[in-house]
Design an enzyme around this catalytic site. Structure first.
Site, PDB file in Angstrom:
ATOM      1  CE  LYS A  31       6.195  25.397  22.971  1.00  0.00           C
ATOM      2  NZ  LYS A  31       7.062  26.569  23.242  1.00  0.00           N
ATOM      3  CE1 TYR A  71      10.087  23.901  26.962  1.00  0.00           C
ATOM      4  CE2 TYR A  71       7.945  23.595  27.974  1.00  0.00           C
ATOM      5  CZ  TYR A  71       8.708  23.850  26.854  1.00  0.00           C
ATOM      6  OH  TYR A  71       8.111  24.064  25.631  1.00  0.00           O
ATOM      7  CG  ASN A 134       7.180  29.598  21.090  1.00  0.00           C
ATOM      8  OD1 ASN A 134       6.494  28.810  21.750  1.00  0.00           O
ATOM      9  ND2 ASN A 134       8.494  29.656  21.192  1.00  0.00           N
ATOM     10  CG  HIS A 137       9.309  21.474  22.262  1.00  0.00           C
ATOM     11  ND1 HIS A 137      10.304  22.140  22.964  1.00  0.00           N
ATOM     12  CD2 HIS A 137       9.751  20.200  22.101  1.00  0.00           C
ATOM     13  CE1 HIS A 137      11.289  21.283  23.220  1.00  0.00           C
ATOM     14  NE2 HIS A 137      10.978  20.100  22.717  1.00  0.00           N
ATOM     15  CD  GLU A 148      13.031  17.668  24.234  1.00  0.00           C
ATOM     16  OE1 GLU A 148      13.582  18.675  24.701  1.00  0.00           O
ATOM     17  OE2 GLU A 148      12.612  17.616  23.059  1.00  0.00           O
TER      18      GLU A 148
HETATM   19  P1  IDP Z   1      12.850  26.681  21.956  1.00  0.00           P
HETATM   20  O1  IDP Z   1      11.412  26.308  22.244  1.00  0.00           O
HETATM   21  O2  IDP Z   1      12.957  27.393  20.635  1.00  0.00           O
HETATM   22  O3  IDP Z   1      13.802  25.524  22.067  1.00  0.00           O
HETATM   23  P2  IDP Z   1      13.836  27.577  24.544  1.00  0.00           P
HETATM   24  O4  IDP Z   1      14.885  28.618  24.753  1.00  0.00           O
HETATM   25  O5  IDP Z   1      14.195  26.153  24.815  1.00  0.00           O
HETATM   26  O6  IDP Z   1      13.278  27.761  23.046  1.00  0.00           O
HETATM   27  O7  IDP Z   1      12.589  27.985  25.431  1.00  0.00           O
HETATM   28  C1  IDP Z   1      11.523  27.079  25.605  1.00  0.00           C
HETATM   29  C2  IDP Z   1      10.219  27.836  25.515  1.00  0.00           C
HETATM   30  O8  IDP Z   1      10.151  28.777  26.587  1.00  0.00           O
HETATM   31  C3  IDP Z   1      10.051  28.686  24.252  1.00  0.00           C
HETATM   32  O9  IDP Z   1       9.616  27.941  23.134  1.00  0.00           O
HETATM   33  C4  IDP Z   1       9.010  29.689  24.718  1.00  0.00           C
HETATM   34  O10 IDP Z   1       7.690  29.101  24.725  1.00  0.00           O
HETATM   35  C5  IDP Z   1       9.419  29.918  26.162  1.00  0.00           C
HETATM   36  N1  IDP Z   1      10.283  31.098  26.293  1.00  0.00           N
HETATM   37  C6  IDP Z   1      11.574  31.220  25.936  1.00  0.00           C
HETATM   38  N2  IDP Z   1      12.039  32.460  26.186  1.00  0.00           N
HETATM   39  C7  IDP Z   1      10.989  33.138  26.736  1.00  0.00           C
HETATM   40  C8  IDP Z   1      10.834  34.480  27.226  1.00  0.00           C
HETATM   41  O11 IDP Z   1      11.741  35.299  27.204  1.00  0.00           O
HETATM   42  N3  IDP Z   1       9.596  34.786  27.706  1.00  0.00           N
HETATM   43  C9  IDP Z   1       8.559  33.903  27.749  1.00  0.00           C
HETATM   44  N4  IDP Z   1       8.673  32.653  27.302  1.00  0.00           N
HETATM   45  C10 IDP Z   1       9.869  32.267  26.800  1.00  0.00           C
HETATM   46 MG    MG Z   2      14.369  24.416  23.701  1.00  0.00          MG
END
Ligand code: IDP
Ligand code: MG
Length: 172
Positions: A31, A71, A134, A137, A148
């Protein structure tokens, strides 16, 4: 008729091959924060050193439209707008990696979604702090990996090759 049958057979067999055994594939993306923080090499290195095979890689700036498609499952979440803004705030590195159980193992290597819950030794556990930053992905299932990969890469951009180390990573 024969040609269309052969085309369908070819596409289906490619799809099955891409989803099973040592040829399983996943979509991993660094990212914008991972790029800005100079972590591209470190993240790529972890997948290389594990023994997975690089199939595709790009350095690009994604459009809001592409990110909204990527997304789409999260479009009703309160953080969706912020997520798309974050993901389109700088360049990213989308990749395809291949190997036995690469979808599940890739997620383990990334660590939990929220870095506060990511174990030390995982990418998120070692390099980041907050869920909205974070750094990487990874596909969460073989099916979403397939979707994807097809969203981010054409067939031509998925390179077929045999790493010289193959016999030293796999029994067969
Ligand atoms: P993942 O990336 O571990 O699969 P997902 O639940 O698919 O997690 O969420 C996609 C992305 O959305 C996360 O990697 C993170 O960047 C963002 N995200 C998820 N939950 C939150 C939140 O509560 N606040 C802000 N960003 C979030
Ligand atoms: Mg995800």
């Amino acid at each position: 008729m024969l040609i269309s049958f052969l085309t369908v057979f070819f596409l289906v067999s490619r799809g099955i091959r891409a989803m099973s055994g040592n040829s399983e594939r996943t979509f991993i993306m660094i990212k914008p924060d991972g790029v800005h923080r100079g972590l591209v090499g470190k993240i790529v290195q972890r997948f290389e050193e594990k023994g997975f095979k690089l199939v595709s890689m790009k350095f690009m700036w994604a459009s809001d439209d592409l990110l909204a498609k990527h997304y789409a499952d999260l479009s009703s979440k309160p953080f969706f707008g912020g997520l798309v803004k974050y993901m389109s705030s700088g360049p990213i590195v989308p990749m395809v990696w291949e190997g036995l159980n690469v979808v599940k193992t890739g997620r383990v290597m990334l660590g939990a979604t929220n870095p506060a819950d990511s174990a030390p030794g995982t990418i998120r556990g070692d390099y980041c702090v907050q869920v909205g930053r974070n750094i990487c992905h990874g596909s969460d299932s073989v099916e979403s990996a397939q979707k994807e990969i097809n969203l981010w890469f054409t067939e031509k951009e998925q390179i077929g090759w045999t790493p010289a180390q193959k016999e030293w990573v796999y029994e067969d």
